[in-house]
Each structure stands twice: as C-alpha cells, then as structure tokens.
Scaffold this motif. Structure first.
Motif, PDB file in Angstrom:
ATOM      1  N   GLU A  78       0.691  -1.160  -0.316  1.00 15.29           N
ATOM      2  CA  GLU A  78      -0.197   0.156   0.212  1.00 15.29           C
ATOM      3  C   GLU A  78       0.573   1.359  -0.470  1.00 15.29           C
ATOM      4  N   ASP A  79       1.968   1.723   0.734  1.00 16.07           N
ATOM      5  CA  ASP A  79       3.214   2.290   0.180  1.00 16.07           C
ATOM      6  C   ASP A  79       3.339   2.947  -0.482  1.00 16.07           C
ATOM      7  N   LEU A  80       4.542   1.349  -1.327  1.00 16.88           N
ATOM      8  CA  LEU A  80       4.511   1.175  -2.838  1.00 16.88           C
ATOM      9  C   LEU A  80       3.678   2.488  -3.418  1.00 16.88           C
ATOM     10  N   ALA A  81       2.294   2.075  -3.526  1.00 22.70           N
ATOM     11  CA  ALA A  81       0.692   2.405  -4.009  1.00 22.70           C
ATOM     12  C   ALA A  81       0.857   3.755  -4.015  1.00 22.70           C
ATOM     13  N   GLN A  82       0.368   4.327  -3.033  1.00 17.82           N
ATOM     14  CA  GLN A  82       0.780   5.672  -2.196  1.00 17.82           C
ATOM     15  C   GLN A  82       2.257   6.511  -3.100  1.00 17.82           C
ATOM     16  N   THR A  83       2.992   6.001  -2.474  1.00 17.94           N
ATOM     17  CA  THR A  83       4.447   6.691  -3.069  1.00 17.94           C
ATOM     18  C   THR A  83       4.334   6.768  -4.394  1.00 17.94           C
ATOM     19  N   VAL A  84       4.491   5.716  -5.460  1.00 16.84           N
ATOM     20  CA  VAL A  84       3.862   6.086  -6.929  1.00 16.84           C
ATOM     21  C   VAL A  84       2.736   6.956  -7.028  1.00 16.84           C
ATOM     22  N   CYS A  85       1.674   7.043  -6.107  1.00 10.63           N
ATOM     23  CA  CYS A  85       1.218   8.062  -7.515  1.00 10.63           C
ATOM     24  C   CYS A  85       1.225   9.351  -6.758  1.00 10.63           C
ATOM     25  N   SER A  86       2.069   9.740  -5.578  1.00  8.61           N
ATOM     26  CA  SER A  86       2.740  10.853  -4.908  1.00  8.61           C
ATOM     27  C   SER A  86       3.882  10.854  -5.767  1.00  8.61           C
ATOM     28  N   ILE A  87       5.155  10.601  -6.115  1.00  4.49           N
ATOM     29  CA  ILE A  87       5.701  11.064  -7.121  1.00  4.49           C
ATOM     30  C   ILE A  87       5.278  11.149  -8.653  1.00  4.49           C
ATOM     31  N   ASP A 140       7.825  17.638 -15.186  1.00  4.74           N
ATOM     32  CA  ASP A 140       9.211  17.592 -16.340  1.00  4.74           C
ATOM     33  C   ASP A 140       8.650  17.749 -17.992  1.00  4.74           C
ATOM     34  N   SER A 141       9.024  18.533 -18.344  1.00  5.47           N
ATOM     35  CA  SER A 141       8.077  18.997 -19.894  1.00  5.47           C
ATOM     36  C   SER A 141       7.951  17.933 -20.368  1.00  5.47           C
ATOM     37  N   GLU A 142       9.243  17.200 -20.392  1.00  8.64           N
ATOM     38  CA  GLU A 142       9.486  16.188 -21.731  1.00  8.64           C
ATOM     39  C   GLU A 142       8.460  15.615 -22.111  1.00  8.64           C
ATOM     40  N   TYR A 143       8.104  14.773 -20.265  1.00  9.77           N
ATOM     41  CA  TYR A 143       6.974  13.765 -19.872  1.00  9.77           C
ATOM     42  C   TYR A 143       6.475  14.199 -18.561  1.00  9.77           C
ATOM     43  N   PRO A 144       5.530  15.473 -20.056  1.00  8.21           N
ATOM     44  CA  PRO A 144       4.115  15.306 -18.307  1.00  8.21           C
ATOM     45  C   PRO A 144       3.291  14.461 -18.135  1.00  8.21           C
ATOM     46  N   VAL A 145       3.219  14.547 -16.945  1.00  7.51           N
ATOM     47  CA  VAL A 145       2.205  13.635 -16.655  1.00  7.51           C
ATOM     48  C   VAL A 145       0.695  14.205 -16.128  1.00  7.51           C
ATOM     49  N   LYS A 146       0.120  13.296 -16.874  1.00  9.76           N
ATOM     50  CA  LYS A 146      -1.843  14.083 -16.601  1.00  9.76           C
ATOM     51  C   LYS A 146      -2.521  13.087 -15.909  1.00  9.76           C
ATOM     52  N   ASP A 147      -3.726  13.398 -15.141  1.00 12.56           N
ATOM     53  CA  ASP A 147      -4.812  12.830 -14.560  1.00 12.56           C
ATOM     54  C   ASP A 147      -4.319  11.279 -14.195  1.00 12.56           C
ATOM     55  N   ILE A 148      -3.871  11.931 -12.717  1.00 13.56           N
ATOM     56  CA  ILE A 148      -3.839  10.608 -12.418  1.00 13.56           C
ATOM     57  C   ILE A 148      -4.688  10.088 -11.087  1.00 13.56           C
ATOM     58  N   GLN A 149      -4.666   8.887 -11.329  1.00 15.58           N
ATOM     59  CA  GLN A 149      -5.219   7.890 -10.377  1.00 15.58           C
ATOM     60  C   GLN A 149      -4.788   6.746 -10.110  1.00 15.58           C
ATOM     61  N   HIS A 150      -5.442   7.094  -8.605  1.00 17.01           N
ATOM     62  CA  HIS A 150      -4.806   5.689  -7.936  1.00 17.01           C
ATOM     63  C   HIS A 150      -6.409   4.473  -7.870  1.00 17.01           C
ATOM     64  N   ILE A 151      -6.717   3.516  -8.051  1.00 17.23           N
ATOM     65  CA  ILE A 151      -7.876   2.673  -7.971  1.00 17.23           C
ATOM     66  C   ILE A 151      -7.127   1.315  -6.717  1.00 17.23           C
ATOM     67  N   ARG A 152      -7.905   1.460  -5.882  1.00 18.89           N
ATOM     68  CA  ARG A 152      -7.637   0.816  -4.919  1.00 18.89           C
ATOM     69  C   ARG A 152      -8.646  -0.763  -5.573  1.00 18.89           C
ATOM     70  N   ALA A 153      -7.481  -2.067  -5.678  1.00 18.88           N
ATOM     71  CA  ALA A 153      -9.018  -3.060  -5.834  1.00 18.88           C
ATOM     72  C   ALA A 153      -7.837  -3.732  -5.144  1.00 18.88           C
TER      73      ALA A 153
END
Length: 141
Positions: free
Chosen positions: A99-108, A114-127
């Motif tokens: 669970e810590d890894l899932a939260q950490t990845v989301c936070s990261i 990073d303008s070269e790799y913009p990340v958008k619409d992040i969703q953490h799906i609890r399953a």
C-alpha cells in the motif's frame, strides 16, 4: 505435398460445411488489403523508441525515489499493441509495503514537473491488485 490431394486441403474442419473456392485474383486482393491493415496498426520504429524512452523514464523515476523495480508486461514487450494502446507496467517491492508503494508511486507522479514527460490525470484505483492510471506523452498507463 504431392501426396495430399486438393480435396483434402479444401476440406472444412467443421462437419457438413463446404468450402467455397475463392478466385485467385480476389484472394490476392484480400491478402494485399490484410497487409495494408497490418502495416497501419503494427508497431513501428518511432513508436518502439517512444515507448522504450517512456518505460525507461518511469523505471528510473520510481527506482530513484522508491527503489522498486518496474517492468513492462502485456502487449508492449510482446509487440502486439495498437498505435494508441496503453503501456502496462508493474512495480515489485517488499510485500509488506504494498500500500505504501502504491501511495508513493502516486505521489511521485503528482510531484514530478518534467516538460519532456508531462503526467496528467493520475488516478489511484484501490482494488485487490493496486492500479494507477495516468497519461504520459499521450499514452495511458
């Protein structure tokens, strides 16, 4: 192959089904069209390079912040993805920190600018299997 009759080659594997012979010209046209479709949807060099760069970026990012190993699986390593297909990744870490890894990845992903790799619409799906979805350079993860 001389021992195999044309009748044997034309037999249908289904009972009571008859194979309708196809004109050779129509067959060649169908093959050409199938090749055109495959050429359109099959992975190309540019797509391969882009996907590899993005996977490498995410592996460095998550390994650098958290120390987890990240691997691609599914259609990308098999080279069976469609042009707008997603990239499936899995991160491996110690079992006790799932669970810590899932939260950490989301936070990261949320904190990286990073303008070269913009990340958008992040969703953490609890399953049962933790999942994140997001867009990076027009690819879904």
């Amino acid at each position: 192959m001389d021992d195999i009759s044309q009748e044997t080659l034309l037999q249908s594997p289904l009972p009571n089904q008859h194979v309708i012979p196809i004109d050779e010209v129509l067959w060649l046209m169908a093959e050409e069209r199938a090749q055109e479709i495959l050429y359109t949807i099959q992975p190309n060099v540019i797509s391969e390079v882009n996907r590899k760069e993005i996977i490498d970026y995410l592996q460095r990012l998550i390994r650098g912040y958290y120390g987890a190993e990240v691997f691609a699986f599914g259609s990308v390593p098999l080279k069976t993805y469609l042009p707008d297909g997603d990239i499936d990744l899995t991160a491996l870490s110690h079992e006790s920190v799932e669970e810590d890894l899932a939260q950490t990845v989301c936070s990261i992903l949320e904190s990286v600018d990073d303008s070269e790799y913009p990340v958008k619409d992040i969703q953490h799906i609890r399953a049962q299997v933790r999942k994140h979805t997001f867009y990076l350079n027009c690819y879904t993860y």
